[in-house]
Design a protein around this motif. Sequence first.
Motif, mmCIF file in Angstrom:
data_model
loop_
_atom_site.group_PDB
_atom_site.id
_atom_site.type_symbol
_atom_site.label_atom_id
_atom_site.label_comp_id
_atom_site.label_asym_id
_atom_site.label_seq_id
_atom_site.Cartn_x
_atom_site.Cartn_y
_atom_site.Cartn_z
ATOM 1 N N ASP A 1 -1.922 6.281 -3.119
ATOM 2 C CA ASP A 1 -1.128 7.000 -2.125
ATOM 3 C C ASP A 1 -0.061 6.080 -1.533
ATOM 4 O OD1 ASP A 1 -0.929 7.781 1.082
ATOM 5 O OD2 ASP A 1 -0.991 9.510 -0.263
ATOM 6 N N LEU A 2 1.198 6.522 -1.512
ATOM 7 C CA LEU A 2 2.305 5.679 -1.067
ATOM 8 C C LEU A 2 2.165 5.286 0.399
ATOM 9 C CD1 LEU A 2 5.018 4.307 -1.466
ATOM 10 C CD2 LEU A 2 6.134 6.508 -1.019
ATOM 11 N N LYS A 3 1.904 6.241 1.285
ATOM 12 C CA LYS A 3 1.808 5.932 2.714
ATOM 13 C C LYS A 3 0.651 4.967 2.988
ATOM 14 C CE LYS A 3 3.877 10.225 4.450
ATOM 15 N NZ LYS A 3 3.656 11.429 5.292
ATOM 16 N N GLN A 4 -0.469 5.227 2.352
ATOM 17 C CA GLN A 4 -1.621 4.363 2.539
ATOM 18 C C GLN A 4 -1.346 2.960 1.984
ATOM 19 O OE1 GLN A 4 -5.239 5.939 0.809
ATOM 20 N NE2 GLN A 4 -6.424 5.331 2.605
ATOM 21 N N SER A 5 -0.601 2.927 0.876
ATOM 22 C CA SER A 5 -0.240 1.645 0.279
ATOM 23 C C SER A 5 0.642 0.828 1.225
ATOM 24 C CB SER A 5 0.486 1.878 -1.055
ATOM 25 O OG SER A 5 0.925 0.668 -1.600
ATOM 26 N N LEU A 6 1.600 1.495 1.881
ATOM 27 C CA LEU A 6 2.474 0.799 2.829
ATOM 28 C C LEU A 6 1.662 0.266 4.018
ATOM 29 C CD1 LEU A 6 5.541 3.232 2.825
ATOM 30 C CD2 LEU A 6 5.398 0.964 1.769
ATOM 31 N N TRP A 7 0.707 1.050 4.470
ATOM 32 C CA TRP A 7 -0.128 0.621 5.595
ATOM 33 C C TRP A 7 -0.981 -0.585 5.207
ATOM 34 C CZ3 TRP A 7 -0.861 -0.164 10.311
ATOM 35 C CH2 TRP A 7 -2.122 -0.351 10.886
#
Length: 464
Positions: free
Chosen positions: A20-26
């Motif tokens: 998941d992109l958002k989770q990866s950024l976090w």
Amino acid sequence: MSQNEALITCENVSKKFCKDLKQSLWYGVKDITNEVLTIRKDGTKLRPGEFWSLRNVSFEVRRGEMLGLVGQNGAGKSTLLKLLCGLIKPDTGKITMKGQVQALIELGAGFNPILTGRENVYINAAVLGIPREKIDEAIPHIIEFSGLKDFMDMPVNKYSSGMKSRLGFSIIAQLDPDIILIDEVLAVGDMAFQEKCMRRMDSLRKSDKAIIFVTHSLYQVEALCNKALWIDKGNVIQYGEASEVVRAYLDDQERRSMEESRKEGVKYQGRTTEMTKAYLKSRDEQRESEGLETLNKNKDLIAIENVEIVNAEGKPDTEFPFRSDLTVRIHYYTQARIETPLFNMRIFSKRWGGFTEAGMLIDGSGPDSVEGSGIVECCFASPPITPGDYSITLFIRSKDGIANLFNMRTVAWFRITDENIEKISLKGPMALNHIRQGSPIYLNRTWKFYRDGQLTDMIEATLQ
């Protein structure tokens, strides 16, 4: 400096990514914060949404060695190269690189698109710490190797993918780094330049370079690499001698193809495609099944004008009794003198795929050179090929076994009939059916039964 020094060492390296992109950024923000605060993280555990792109990968490459990375798309090969050249960090494990590193991982990577090809050469060389004087000396050789003389002062963003590949490899080939990492980018180049790159890579391998090479052309791995590493879903399946790894990988691909064919409800067509990949570059130039066409001499350095299969009396035929002599007669033509061409052929059955090979890559070379028209024959004395329909594929290599002079394709078809089948001991309850539908080769054998260490029964199955 030891000539047997390990320039690349990879010890239990693992790398994970988040789907998941958002989770990866976090996760990325948290990891950077922990690193700044020197808080150690446990890289051995997966967080929600993460998966292992690579898991516990270990190998080494010494001076004068080339390692081939093989595996399906998404196996983790490109991720491993990015770890090696420092674009990303491993989550666990240790990577040691000794010497200057030059990588050709993605088309255009390392190039400034608004600068010219010439300017990008200087930038790439400067990154390697090469003095400008040495770059000035190398520029003519880079231009000559790439064949981009008329385009070196044009912005790289105007280059085609093939032109970028040419420039990128030419820089690597001439700037003389200690370690070379090459992904599948050479696949976009034209055939002549690919062969040129293969010869250059072989030359670099024989010097003191350490090279890691990713490709789906398995014949290149077997021809050029000392060792190979097979990765599947991030895990190392096999690491060792290139020929052994390639053979194991092809067996696995065949099993997968058989399973996919079964699920799709279609007949499995054998391992022709996989065998071609193992020894030849995949050209996707399969000829029409209606027979041998006149070949395009711009693509093949040797033209095959006709292929005949002749019987013991020397007459062309398409049907042959079991265990009868047959000869494959190849009529060829070359426009120029070619040194020591190596003719090779494989026999295929529809049911089993390629099952035997006769080739000068195994048997040795013929004349020192050929030119103009000629004939080459390969004679098979009483081959134990069982009744059925078969095809012959032909390919011709250069004297070093690397370059293709004639790309692999089917050139002839023949049938083995039931005549003389009585030479086989047909004593079993389903003998004839299994001979016709089973293995394409009949081997003499002896069955022995023992009891209490004593031979009690014996069945001899030999050709009469």
